[in-house]
Scaffold this motif. Structure first.
Motif, PDB file in Angstrom:
ATOM      1  N   GLU A 257      49.013  44.332  49.547  1.00  0.00           N
ATOM      2  CA  GLU A 257      49.832  45.589  49.157  1.00  0.00           C
ATOM      3  C   GLU A 257      50.718  45.964  47.894  1.00  0.00           C
ATOM      4  O   GLU A 257      51.190  45.264  47.338  1.00  0.00           O
ATOM      5  N   HIS A 258      51.036  47.310  46.941  1.00  0.00           N
ATOM      6  CA  HIS A 258      51.912  47.363  46.342  1.00  0.00           C
ATOM      7  C   HIS A 258      53.286  48.011  46.896  1.00  0.00           C
ATOM      8  O   HIS A 258      53.298  48.926  47.358  1.00  0.00           O
ATOM      9  N   LYS A 259      54.404  47.494  46.697  1.00  0.00           N
ATOM     10  CA  LYS A 259      55.340  47.812  47.583  1.00  0.00           C
ATOM     11  C   LYS A 259      56.657  47.895  47.001  1.00  0.00           C
ATOM     12  O   LYS A 259      56.917  47.385  45.862  1.00  0.00           O
ATOM     13  N   MET A 260      57.558  48.084  47.726  1.00  0.00           N
ATOM     14  CA  MET A 260      59.146  47.786  46.716  1.00  0.00           C
ATOM     15  C   MET A 260      59.538  47.277  46.723  1.00  0.00           C
ATOM     16  O   MET A 260      60.423  47.298  45.762  1.00  0.00           O
ATOM     17  N   GLY A 261      59.424  46.018  47.253  1.00  0.00           N
ATOM     18  CA  GLY A 261      60.337  44.623  47.140  1.00  0.00           C
ATOM     19  C   GLY A 261      59.593  44.002  47.368  1.00  0.00           C
ATOM     20  O   GLY A 261      58.033  43.522  47.521  1.00  0.00           O
ATOM     21  N   ILE A 262      60.356  42.921  47.247  1.00  0.00           N
ATOM     22  CA  ILE A 262      59.739  40.772  47.957  1.00  0.00           C
ATOM     23  C   ILE A 262      58.332  41.315  47.309  1.00  0.00           C
ATOM     24  O   ILE A 262      56.815  41.126  47.852  1.00  0.00           O
ATOM     25  N   HIS A 263      58.528  41.198  45.866  1.00  0.00           N
ATOM     26  CA  HIS A 263      57.236  40.955  44.985  1.00  0.00           C
ATOM     27  C   HIS A 263      56.786  39.970  44.720  1.00  0.00           C
ATOM     28  O   HIS A 263      55.498  40.011  44.402  1.00  0.00           O
ATOM     29  N   GLY A 264      57.371  39.035  45.332  1.00  0.00           N
ATOM     30  CA  GLY A 264      57.057  37.084  45.280  1.00  0.00           C
ATOM     31  C   GLY A 264      56.182  37.285  46.529  1.00  0.00           C
ATOM     32  O   GLY A 264      56.057  35.657  45.945  1.00  0.00           O
ATOM     33  N   ASN A 265      56.321  37.944  47.270  1.00  0.00           N
ATOM     34  CA  ASN A 265      55.558  37.124  48.296  1.00  0.00           C
ATOM     35  C   ASN A 265      54.119  38.236  48.193  1.00  0.00           C
ATOM     36  O   ASN A 265      54.362  39.012  48.779  1.00  0.00           O
ATOM     37  N   ALA A 266      53.189  37.633  48.969  1.00  0.00           N
ATOM     38  CA  ALA A 266      51.663  38.031  49.438  1.00  0.00           C
ATOM     39  C   ALA A 266      51.844  38.757  50.360  1.00  0.00           C
ATOM     40  O   ALA A 266      51.497  38.463  51.305  1.00  0.00           O
ATOM     41  N   THR A 267      51.922  40.566  50.524  1.00  0.00           N
ATOM     42  CA  THR A 267      51.732  41.534  51.789  1.00  0.00           C
ATOM     43  C   THR A 267      50.438  41.496  51.748  1.00  0.00           C
ATOM     44  O   THR A 267      49.478  42.437  50.799  1.00  0.00           O
ATOM     45  N   ALA A 268      49.377  41.456  52.796  1.00  0.00           N
ATOM     46  CA  ALA A 268      47.971  40.982  52.211  1.00  0.00           C
ATOM     47  C   ALA A 268      47.326  41.162  53.281  1.00  0.00           C
ATOM     48  O   ALA A 268      47.579  41.725  55.038  1.00  0.00           O
ATOM     49  N   GLN A 269      46.000  42.668  53.180  1.00  0.00           N
ATOM     50  CA  GLN A 269      45.351  42.924  54.565  1.00  0.00           C
ATOM     51  C   GLN A 269      43.874  41.846  54.129  1.00  0.00           C
ATOM     52  O   GLN A 269      43.315  41.833  53.290  1.00  0.00           O
ATOM     53  N   MET A 270      43.839  41.823  55.743  1.00  0.00           N
ATOM     54  CA  MET A 270      43.411  40.631  55.671  1.00  0.00           C
ATOM     55  C   MET A 270      42.209  41.192  56.625  1.00  0.00           C
ATOM     56  O   MET A 270      42.105  41.942  57.310  1.00  0.00           O
ATOM     57  N   VAL A 271      41.150  40.843  55.979  1.00  0.00           N
ATOM     58  CA  VAL A 271      39.305  41.192  56.459  1.00  0.00           C
ATOM     59  C   VAL A 271      38.977  40.098  57.557  1.00  0.00           C
ATOM     60  O   VAL A 271      39.148  39.303  56.718  1.00  0.00           O
ATOM     61  N   LEU A 272      38.581  40.156  58.670  1.00  0.00           N
ATOM     62  CA  LEU A 272      38.221  38.975  59.799  1.00  0.00           C
ATOM     63  C   LEU A 272      36.901  39.162  59.788  1.00  0.00           C
ATOM     64  O   LEU A 272      36.200  40.671  60.124  1.00  0.00           O
ATOM     65  N   GLU A 273      35.660  38.723  59.208  1.00  0.00           N
ATOM     66  CA  GLU A 273      33.935  38.646  59.328  1.00  0.00           C
ATOM     67  C   GLU A 273      34.204  37.825  59.814  1.00  0.00           C
ATOM     68  O   GLU A 273      33.074  36.698  59.207  1.00  0.00           O
ATOM     69  N   ASP A 274      33.405  37.960  61.538  1.00  0.00           N
ATOM     70  CA  ASP A 274      33.288  37.026  62.807  1.00  0.00           C
ATOM     71  C   ASP A 274      33.564  35.247  62.070  1.00  0.00           C
ATOM     72  O   ASP A 274      32.949  34.430  61.632  1.00  0.00           O
ATOM     73  N   ALA A 275      34.990  35.520  62.284  1.00  0.00           N
ATOM     74  CA  ALA A 275      36.089  34.161  61.346  1.00  0.00           C
ATOM     75  C   ALA A 275      35.912  33.503  63.032  1.00  0.00           C
ATOM     76  O   ALA A 275      36.214  34.027  64.035  1.00  0.00           O
ATOM     77  N   VAL A 276      36.097  32.559  62.599  1.00  0.00           N
ATOM     78  CA  VAL A 276      35.978  31.748  64.136  1.00  0.00           C
ATOM     79  C   VAL A 276      37.140  31.267  64.581  1.00  0.00           C
ATOM     80  O   VAL A 276      38.185  31.147  63.947  1.00  0.00           O
ATOM     81  N   GLY A 277      37.817  30.949  65.928  1.00  0.00           N
ATOM     82  CA  GLY A 277      39.224  31.078  65.976  1.00  0.00           C
ATOM     83  C   GLY A 277      38.536  29.923  67.392  1.00  0.00           C
ATOM     84  O   GLY A 277      37.685  30.836  68.254  1.00  0.00           O
ATOM     85  N   THR A 278      40.145  29.932  68.109  1.00  0.00           N
ATOM     86  CA  THR A 278      40.443  29.403  69.171  1.00  0.00           C
ATOM     87  C   THR A 278      40.898  29.994  70.194  1.00  0.00           C
ATOM     88  O   THR A 278      42.626  30.423  69.945  1.00  0.00           O
ATOM     89  N   LEU A 279      41.349  30.108  71.479  1.00  0.00           N
ATOM     90  CA  LEU A 279      41.972  30.850  71.764  1.00  0.00           C
ATOM     91  C   LEU A 279      43.283  30.636  72.187  1.00  0.00           C
ATOM     92  O   LEU A 279      43.473  28.967  72.849  1.00  0.00           O
TER      93      LEU A 279
END
Length: 596
Positions: A257-279
């Motif tokens: 994301e291109h943000k107003m502030g906190i530029h040093g932190n990565a504010t991410a758009q995360m894509v999940l494609e058949d990602a393995v997860g546990t409940l």
């Protein structure tokens, strides 16, 4: 050009003189050996890390920002961030308040609160990388299976891995019942998760070897709405049976994301494609587990603005003492100079004292609440744990909303002290304003916090939690009301306590006829109750300062001046807020939508 000095003296005053924290810790077996010297030594070292390691890379990190490689989907944090994180891990700081069973040091959360205030003052964007790991740790500690705890908690505790929470989607923010991310059960007990998440703080970076994402998603047969949400662990790299890292999982950063502030932190758009997860926890019960993390994050966000308020104040004071402009209206003060330092001007002092009062009031409230959290989690007496849990629940939305609103006002005032220089990047002040603005939005906007306070925490239990806090206020008023030198604090505190009771009853009656009345009054109401908490804690501090004002320590004199300013210039805001809250729904809803 900017500077930061950890406010250790005020922290020590709040911890030891105001709250006598070691007496509380003696009631908790896990903390019974904690003494003041140990607490002070830990915070002194933490302050050195904040001021000497993190603060020097704050401005450069803001200017440089994060970089995404669109081919590999890897994110590089600003220069110096990875090296600072390695020092943080080497120093054992991630483990400070974690469970010794997973490699933690087992120290009170109260110390972590004070440590993180200093980290946030020094560099909020960097602090968000390890900060969210604490929430992930707490959620898994409370709801994870034994196998999940054994796999993930030691690595989160050590800081070798970091954590995130993946809630928001492009079409839904606060209303999580609308989320669409899907989780398909597999024969081996895992799940394949597909969807998209946005605004994920520290969602991708190069600071740690693995990132443990906690992801909300829907099972195929899940009921509609928030009752059909489950929580899953989705690591960046899969974890082998021996604890080593395996293949790259099907989750990656699609964009930053291109943000107003906190530029040093990565504010991410995360894509999940058949990602393995546990409940995590039970199917369709994910929100209960996630709220452990969200409540920790809400306290953390309030702490972020507290940190920014403090560092902005420190720099504004230094500038006001040095910058010369015009003469005082009552005549020259610096006769050896062509003009007076701007700190002689009344409105400059008003802005500085506003920031100082918001910092000192916020610090007292934050520490008070986290002491309650330590009791809730660890006290041997079940009744004490329950009482503490109620109070922490009541105060959490106030910390998140009131302190972040105050942080926005304070950083803006401090930038104003600098005049035109405050608007220029090199002085550092405009970064504090930009960084502070997000804190009012995420982890539930401040309006959401206000609705939570008034709707759930107050009206939802017929005022039970608020009455218990009000009883503490009333008892203090009765005890100290006989002191003539306390009248300037006790009288307005007592008056506000009565007004909060009346306002709560009035809104509650209106809400029985139309629930939208809660929405109309909630934001003003939270700010009124926020002032009640500040006034109570400031009055308690005034008692101590009055008793010690002749000790020769100028700290107590300064404390009294700050408290008197708060009662004279900031607390009267409640009169307008109460009037606004009482004006009700009609002025907001009368206009037809077509006329907007």
């Amino acid at each position: 050009m900017a500077k930061y000095t950890p406010p250790l003296r005020d922290m020590q005053f709040v911890l030891h003189e105001l709250f006598d924290v070691t007496s509380t810790f003696k009631e908790i077996p896990a903390y019974a050996e904690m003494d003041a010297d140990t607490i002070n030594a830990v915070l002194e070292e933490g302050g050195k890390f904040a001021s000497e390691v993190l603060f020097p890379i704050n401005s450069s990190g803001d200017k440089q920002g994060c970089t995404l490689d669109k081919v590999t989907h890897e994110v590089k944090a600003p220069d110096g961030f990875k090296e600072a994180y390695a020092q943080y891990v080497e120093g054992g700081w991630p483990a400070l308040s974690c469970d010794p069973a997973y490699g933690g040091q087992g120290l009170p959360h109260t110390l972590n609160q004070c440590f993180y205030e200093m980290l946030n003052s020094a560099n909020q964007a960097w602090t968000m990388y390890p900060g969210l790991s604490h929430g992930a740790y707490e959620a898994l500690h409370a709801h994870g299976t034994d196998e999940q705890k054994a796999t993930y908690l030691p690595k989160l505790t050590s800081g070798e891995w970091t954590g995130t929470m993946c809630l928001t989607e492009p079409h839904c923010g606060t209303d999580l019942g609308l989320l669409r991310t899907k989780a398909e059960p597999q024969a081996d007990g895992t799940y394949k998760i597909t969807g998209q998440k946005i605004f994920i703080s520290a969602g991708e970076h190069d600071l740690a070897a693995n990132i443990v994402h906690l992801v909300l998603a829907r099972l195929p047969d899940a009921p509609a709405g928030s009752k059909g949400i489950s929580l899953f662990i989705v690591p960046k790299f899969l974890v082998n049976a021996d604890g080593s890292l395996g293949a790259r999982n099907g989750i990656h950063c699609g964009a930053l994301e291109h943000k107003m502030g906190i530029h040093g932190n990565a504010t991410a758009q995360m894509v999940l494609e058949d990602a393995v997860g546990t409940l995590v926890g039970q199917p369709n019960k994910g929100l209960a587990a996630m709220f452990v993390m969200m409540n920790a994050a809400r306290l953390g966000v309030g702490n972020q603005s507290l940190g920014l308020t403090e560092v902005a104040y420190q720099n504004a004071v230094a500038y006001a003492k040095d910058r010369i402009q015009m003469r005082a209206l009552s005549g020259p003060k610096a006769l050896d100079k062509p003009a007076d330092p701007i700190i002689v001007h009344p409105d400059v002092r008003k802005m500085l004292l506003t920031a100082r009062a918001f910092a000192e009031g916020g610090r007292a409230l934050a520490i008070y609440t986290v002491i309650g959290l330590d009791k809730e989690l660890n006290h041997p007496d079940e009744e004490v744990r329950a009482e503490a849990a109620d109070e922490v629940a009541l105060l959490t939305p106030i910390i998140k909303a009131f302190i972040t609103d105050n942080g926005w006002l304070a950083t803006s005032h401090c930038m104003q002290v600098f005049g035109g220089h405050g608007y220029i990047h090199e002085w550092g002040m405009e970064q504090y304003v930009r960084d502070a603005r997000i804190n009012m939005i995420y982890e539930g906007t401040n309006t959401i916090q206000s609705l939570d306070l008034l709707g759930r925490k107050v009206l939802g239990d017929n005022g039970k939690k608020l009455k218990k806090f009000g009883k503490k206020v009333a008892e203090f008023v009765e005890e100290e009301g006989v002191r003539e030198d306390m009248q300037e604090f006790i009288n307005p505190l007592a008056d506000l306590g009565e007004k909060v009771t009346k306002l709560t009853m009035e809104i509650g009656m209106k809400a029985m006829g139309n629930p939208d009345e809660v929405g109309a009054a909630a934001v003003d109401y939270l700010r009124v109750v926020g002032h009640l908490t500040f006034a109570y804690l400031f009055a308690r501090q005034a008692k101590i300062a009055l008793d010690k004002q002749n000790s020769g320590d100028p700290f107590y004199t300064a404390k009294l001046h700050t408290i008197r300013f708060y009662f004279a210039k900031l607390l009267p805001e409640t009169a307008t807020l109460i009037r606004n809250a009482r004006s009700g729904l009609q002025p907001l809803m009368a206009m037809d939508e077509a006329l907007f």
